[in-house]
Design a protein around this motif. Structure first.
Motif, PDB file in Angstrom:
ATOM      1  N   VAL A 190     -15.783 -50.967   5.878  1.00 36.35           N
ATOM      2  CA  VAL A 190     -15.219 -49.644   6.135  1.00 36.35           C
ATOM      3  C   VAL A 190     -16.362 -48.668   6.360  1.00 36.35           C
ATOM      4  N   VAL A 191     -16.453 -48.127   7.580  1.00 38.69           N
ATOM      5  CA  VAL A 191     -17.506 -47.184   7.944  1.00 38.69           C
ATOM      6  C   VAL A 191     -16.892 -45.788   8.021  1.00 38.69           C
ATOM      7  N   ASP A 192     -17.463 -44.866   7.263  1.00 38.25           N
ATOM      8  CA  ASP A 192     -16.966 -43.487   7.284  1.00 38.25           C
ATOM      9  C   ASP A 192     -17.347 -42.805   8.593  1.00 38.25           C
ATOM     10  N   GLY A 193     -16.518 -41.855   9.000  1.00 36.65           N
ATOM     11  CA  GLY A 193     -16.820 -41.087  10.192  1.00 36.65           C
ATOM     12  C   GLY A 193     -15.657 -41.067  11.148  1.00 36.65           C
ATOM     13  N   PRO A 194     -15.767 -40.332  12.243  1.00 31.52           N
ATOM     14  CA  PRO A 194     -14.695 -40.250  13.237  1.00 31.52           C
ATOM     15  C   PRO A 194     -14.563 -41.539  14.037  1.00 31.52           C
ATOM     16  N   PHE A 195     -13.517 -41.605  14.857  1.00 24.96           N
ATOM     17  CA  PHE A 195     -13.210 -42.805  15.640  1.00 24.96           C
ATOM     18  C   PHE A 195     -14.367 -43.184  16.558  1.00 24.96           C
TER      19      PHE A 195
END
Length: 608
Positions: A198-203
């Motif tokens: 799971v990578v945080d940040g926008p699409f």
């Protein structure tokens, strides 16, 4: 719902697509009475005809409330560009190995790519029921291969399953049990393959597979790297250089479910999805939120090694069998192909109405040609040429391939002799069981053009050859070419049986009676090394004098018929293959005698 993303990778004909069929069946993706076909993932018409996977495809199954995205990859080295892109979408891989053949050249290629991106593969020894299976030796060979490719300790500690994809079972022991079906494989995938990070940040998503949908337009498939995406969301497309190619809204998001793709309300991080609604984004581009400024890094693709010229057909029959014949429509079709196939390169030639198309090998280019002719295109093709490179000091380097040949012992001498003449170097010779030997060569790509048919002739059809790009090495000198000349039609018309019969003592004919021919068209293989103009239109003169006995009926020897791949590798530099939806003809590049003489004179002056 939890996710797992895996790819099934292996050498050609080791059973990938068949195994995917069984995974779909045993996961409950079909009704009990639903009619299904073998090799369901090979949906392309040419894939079914040839029995090979050409395009990578995604599917999805549900196992114990865990969604497993599965990617079926091609096994032929010519389509390795598909494999290289796919491995960026998955977190694990099943390396399928034949229990008798063991690791083959394409196994080495795909495993090296998988190890390089940090995957920890599962090894499945398939076709364990073969009479010549040798599972223990195969596992040792796989371990040696992993070690030679620089695998770390964790990658070397790979789990192993044995079984038969065709019979639908896998087990930790080669003797079974078989009644559990593929449950051990399902459970091992869930246990061994990690869930997507799971990578945080926008699409953010990198394009991996491009296709044209009749209703949705351009559909791009990829794995969501970070964030999530919903229909009608505004996104932009970044090139690898960071340039903004376009901005637009996502019209629809699709996810695989069995053999179908269904619309979903949201694509989440780690999932493999397909998006529609954008007009310019393609493979290796980054599809992302408006706030993203830096593109994702794409896996580098190995360069092409072979190039051919596509020319507008200028024969007397031009436009009579195809509906798409102009340079404009051919150019548009080639550029469209290059968008979705990153292993192909297209560039315009300095010559009028011609294009250079470069790819991994003859088969990849032949598949493109076959697809185009079925779409109504008509064009001419030159002989394949290898792509050379210049060194720092101006020295010439050429592509060299690793060639693996399995052959009966009695024919091994002929194979070694012919490949030595083609500047190949033997690197390994070992028995492979059943009075057969396995020969490994390093051979220049130039020397392998047209060798497949020669190999089958020398070994009575008993040899199997596999090729894989190895490296660029110093130019190895001239290689002998075709020794036979050709017979060329000297006029336009329809071939006559009487004329063909009288020409049979000059060589092998390549056409039947009643075939339309034109001046400059190749109609036969001359028994000598020079070209010969012949008249295939000449009928028997009729007189009013009766013979004492009736004339014998003309019986023609069956003509030599070449496939598209055979024709491409057989022609010389001054010859072309004319490709139409109905025919494959061989011809001289220059149709008239004086044009051919002028070309030969100018070429000899250039050599001097």
């Amino acid at each position: 719902m939890q996710l797992r993303n895996i790819a099934i990778i292996a050498h050609v004909d080791h059973g990938k697509t068949t195994l995917v069929d069984e995974l779909l069946k045993q996961s409950g993706s079909f009704r009990e009475n639903q009619r299904i076909f073998e090799r369901m993932m090979d949906s392309n018409e040419i894939e079914r005809e040839r029995g090979i996977t050409i395009l990578a495809k995604t599917t999805s199954i549900i196992w114990k409330d865990i969604r497993i995205n599965i990617v079926d990859t091609p096994g032929h080295a010519d389509f390795g560009g598909e494999v290289e892109r796919i491995l960026n979408m998955v977190d694990g891989a099943i390396v399928l190995v034949d229990a008798a053949e063991g690791p083959m050249p394409q196994t080495k290629f795909v495993v090296s790519k998988a190890l390089r991106v940090g995957l920890h593969p599962i090894v499945a020894v398939n076709k364990i029921d073969r009479s010549d299976s040798r599972p223990d030796e195969v596992i040792d060979e796989v371990f040696d291969l992993f070690a030679a490719l620089g695998a770390n300790n964790r990658q070397l500690d790979f789990p192993v399953l044995y079984g038969s994809g065709r019979d639908g079972w896998m087990a930790a022991d080669r003797a079974g049990p078989k009644d559990q079906g593929l449950i051990p494989l399902f459970d091992l995938v869930v246990r061994h393959v990690p869930a997507p990070a799971v990578v945080d940040g926008p699409f953010c998503m990198i394009g991996t597979i491009l296709e044209a949908h009749p209703f949705l337009g351009r559909v791009i498939t990829g794995r969501v790297h970070s964030g999530s995406v919903k229909p009608n969301q505004l996104v932009k497309v970044l090139s690898q250089q960071g340039e903004v190619l376009e901005s637009g809204r996502i019209s629809k998001i699709l996810a695989s479910c069995g053999l179908q793709r269904r619309p979903i309300k949201e694509g989440v991080v780690g999932d493999i999805i397909a998006i529609a609604g954008l007009q310019k984004g393609t493979v290796a581009d980054t599809f992302c939120d408006q706030s993203i400024m830096k593109p994702l890094a794409a896996q580098p693709i190995d360069p092409p090694t072979v190039t051919i010229s596509f020319l507008v057909n200028d024969s007397p029959f031009a436009g009579t069998e195809g509906s798409k014949v102009t340079s404009r429509v051919i150019r548009e079709r080639l550029l469209k192909e290059a968008e979705g196939n990153v292993a192909l390169q297209i560039e315009e030639s300095r010559e009028k109405d011609s294009f250079y198309v470069s790819g991994r090998g003859e088969l990849q280019l032949a598949i493109l040609i076959e697809n185009m002719r079925r779409e109504g295109f008509e064009f001419s093709i030159s002989r394949p040429q290898v792509i050379m490179k210049r060194g720092v000091n101006g020295e010439l380097f050429e592509p060299v391939e690793e060639v693996l040949i399995d052959v009966d012992e009695q024919y091994s001498g002929a194979v070694v002799q012919k490949l030595s003449e083609r500047k190949a170097t033997i690197t390994e010779l070992k028995p492979s069981g059943g009075n057969r030997v396995r020969l490994v060569f390093h051979a220049p790509t130039r020397g392998l053009i047209g060798y497949q048919s020669q190999l089958l002739t020398d070994t009575r059809g008993m040899a199997v050859m596999h090729r894989l790009f190895f490296d660029y090495q110093p130019f190895k000198g001239e290689i002998p070419g075709r020794v036979n000349g050709v017979m060329i039609s000297n006029d336009n018309g329809e071939s006559v049986a009487y004329a063909l019969f009288n020409l049979e003592n000059r060589g092998l004919m390549m056409i039947d009676a009643g075939i339309r021919v034109y001046r400059g068209m190749i109609v036969g293989i001359h028994s000598r090394d020079n070209d010969l103009e012949v008249n295939v239109l000449k009928g028997k003169k009729l007189t009013n004098i009766r013979s004492v006995r009736k004339d014998e009926a003309v019986r023609l020897t069956p003509p030599v018929k070449m496939t598209l791949e055979q024709a491409l590798s057989w022609i010389q530099d001054d010859e072309l293959v004319e490709v139409t939806p109905k025919s494959i003809r061989l011809r001289k590049r220059y149709l008239t005698t004086h044009e051919r003489k002028r070309f030969e004179k100018s070429r000899s002056m250039r050599i001097l």
